[in-house]
Scaffold this active site. Structure first.
Site, PDB file in Angstrom:
ATOM      1  N   HIS A 133     -54.403  77.853  63.518  1.00 55.42           N
ATOM      2  CA  HIS A 133     -55.584  78.318  64.260  1.00 55.42           C
ATOM      3  C   HIS A 133     -55.908  79.772  63.953  1.00 55.42           C
ATOM      4  CE1 HIS A 133     -54.968  74.724  66.858  1.00 55.42           C
ATOM      5  NE2 HIS A 133     -53.693  75.052  66.710  1.00 55.42           N
ATOM      6  N   SER A 138     -70.409  98.814  46.671  1.00 60.53           N
ATOM      7  CA  SER A 138     -71.688  98.728  47.371  1.00 60.53           C
ATOM      8  C   SER A 138     -72.631  99.788  46.803  1.00 60.53           C
ATOM      9  CB  SER A 138     -71.460  98.973  48.864  1.00 60.53           C
ATOM     10  OG  SER A 138     -72.647  99.442  49.461  1.00 60.53           O
ATOM     11  N   LYS A 175     -66.867 101.168  49.851  1.00 63.79           N
ATOM     12  CA  LYS A 175     -66.649  99.713  49.827  1.00 63.79           C
ATOM     13  C   LYS A 175     -66.008  99.185  48.549  1.00 63.79           C
ATOM     14  CE  LYS A 175     -67.794  96.868  52.366  1.00 63.79           C
ATOM     15  NZ  LYS A 175     -69.099  96.298  52.670  1.00 63.79           N
ATOM     16  N   GLU A 190     -65.468  85.444  46.942  1.00 65.53           N
ATOM     17  CA  GLU A 190     -66.651  84.968  47.684  1.00 65.53           C
ATOM     18  C   GLU A 190     -67.514  84.036  46.833  1.00 65.53           C
ATOM     19  OE1 GLU A 190     -67.974  88.429  50.695  1.00 65.53           O
ATOM     20  OE2 GLU A 190     -67.749  89.069  48.642  1.00 65.53           O
TER      21      GLU A 190
END
Ligand code: ARG
Length: 440
Positions: A155, A276, A282, A289
């Site tokens: 979980h 970024s 970043k 992804e």
């Protein structure tokens, strides 16, 4: 240039011609198409349906086309309906009359089914190679981190201690099953449709065993109509791919989570991350992804193919031209995704200290305290209750179980003695019971 036209009195509408053409997409089948044609021509000569001279001219012509395509001298282009039309028209333009004889006792229907099976077999093997490479990288990374303990989750809540190596080894199991699935797919698609004709065989005495052997299929398809009609092997391949991508996507998700500041368990190598345009600090896990994102496309290819094939009457229908592009694209994406994941795994850095901190803050030895009590004769359900109360006490005090004094611990159960500390030590608990498998 068309392979048909005799019964038509009007030219094809230009828009219809574009609409009907699959050349730009099925040019990836060129190797398989030429291989199939060479095998077919050799078989026709063997069966004396073509003269040796015609056969030799055809085969020489096919090889010259093949070589020129490979070297880039010949471009696959023009107003041809598909790759089969392109090869035949180019051959005839080169060698004349003999070229017109290649299509004897063959249809584009058995031809395309053959090309697609050869292509599916080749690409399934490439995917297996990439899976094996990824499994090797996982194996190496797992070995390096065999004793690096980390929280295992259910979980997405910290659950019990595992090792980073063991976590990676779970994926090796998944990718091994993926490999087996692909091998099975190759096994059952290994039947040669060539010789099925358009749908009903041919009046020529051809020998399908010859093309079967030359194209390395196991046997000819048993039924002509089935041979030209089914694309189940594409659906099966796409379903294998979907499962691979589902596994890759779960691993990607974990890499994304673990590399976030919230976890800080790993560092993804700079080579597989991007920055970024506005936020200078970043470092984004784009590769992972993208793999997660592309998974949807592969599922889409599977569903689109199932939907195209649904309800089609036997045998060949032009709808089936539409199942090719999704498969070609899926092949490219799966191969790329596996290679990128392989590189990401091989280069990632592991932060064992952060993992240890997360273990300590998560009561990850609570189950083992219950096991300890069971060993001392307490029924498991009672032990569960006792440890629950200890956890609650620790939470209030901001403490871990192993940091409580013996006095505090015995106040919950008289069965607890000094040996508890060794029993619930995060590293040594992996030496007990079948947990030993995790560090073997
Ligand atoms: N371009 C077609 C395809 O990819 C080849 C088969 C065409 N057959 C036909 N009878 N029109 O499916």
């Amino acid at each position: 240039m068309k392979l048909w036209g005799g019964r038509f009195t009007k030219a094809e509408d230009k828009l219809m011609e574009q609409f009907n053409s699959s050349l730009t997409e099925d040019m990836v089948l060129v190797d398989e198409d030429i291989q199939g044609s060479i095998a077919h021509a050799e078989m026709l000569v063997h069966c004396k349906i073509l003269t040796r001279e015609d056969g030799e001219e055809i085969i020489r012509g096919l090889y010259s086309i093949w070589n020129e395509i490979r070297s880039g001298k010949l471009k696959i282009e023009g107003d041809h309906e598909d790759i089969h039309s392109f090869v035949e028209a180019t051959l005839t333009a080169r060698i004349g009359e003999a070229g017109k004889k290649l299509h004897t006792s063959r249809s584009r229907n058995d031809q395309v089914a053959t090309d697609l099976k050869l292509y599916a077999k080749k690409q399934a093997k490439s995917v297996i190679d990439c899976l094996q490479a990824l499994k090797n990288s996982l194996k190496e990374k797992a070995l390096e981190n065999n004793n690096v303990i980390m929280p295992g989750y259910t979980h997405l809540q910290r659950a019990q201690v595992v090792t980073f190596g063991y976590h990676l080894r779970a994926y090796i199991e998944m990718f091994s099953r993926d490999e087996q699935r692909l091998k099975h797919t190759i096994e059952i698609l290994n039947e040669n449709p060539l010789g099925s004709g358009a749908l009903a065989g041919t009046t020529h005495d051809i020998d399908r065993d010859i093309t079967t052997k030359k194209l390395r299929f196991h046997k000819p398809t048993a039924n002509f109509m089935d041979g030209v009609s089914d694309r189940d092997f594409i659906i099966e391949l796409l379903s294998d791919f979907s499962i691979i991508m589902m596994h890759l996507s779960r691993l990607s998700e974990e890499l994304i989570l673990w590399s976030s500041q919230e976890f800080s368990f790993i560092k993804i190598d700079d080579a597989y991350a991007t920055g970024s345009s506005i936020m200078p600090q970043k470092k984004n896990p784009d590769a992972a992804e993208l793999i997660r994102g592309k998974t949807g496309k592969i599922y889409g290819a599977l569903i689109s193919t199932l939907t195209t094939m649904k309800g089609l009457p036997l045998s060949y229908n032009k709808d089936m031209q539409e199942v090719k592009l999704p498969m070609f694209q899926a092949v490219d994406e799966v191969l790329l995704s596996l290679q990128i994941m392989d590189k990401m795994i091989a280069t990632l850095q592991v932060n064992g200290d952060e993992m240890k901190k997360a273990i300590k803050a998560g009561f990850l030895n609570a189950t083992e305290v219950a096991d300890y009590l069971v060993k001392k004769g307490v029924p498991f359900r009672d032990a569960h209750g006792i440890v629950g109360a200890i956890v609650l006490y620790c939470e209030e005090k901001g403490n871990s179980i192993e940091d409580l004094t013996l006095e505090e611990l015995t106040s919950f159960s008289e069965f607890i003695t000094e040996d508890i500390y060794d029993y619930v030590n995060y590293s040594s608990l992996l030496n007990r019971g079948n947990k030993k498998e995790m560090i073997e």
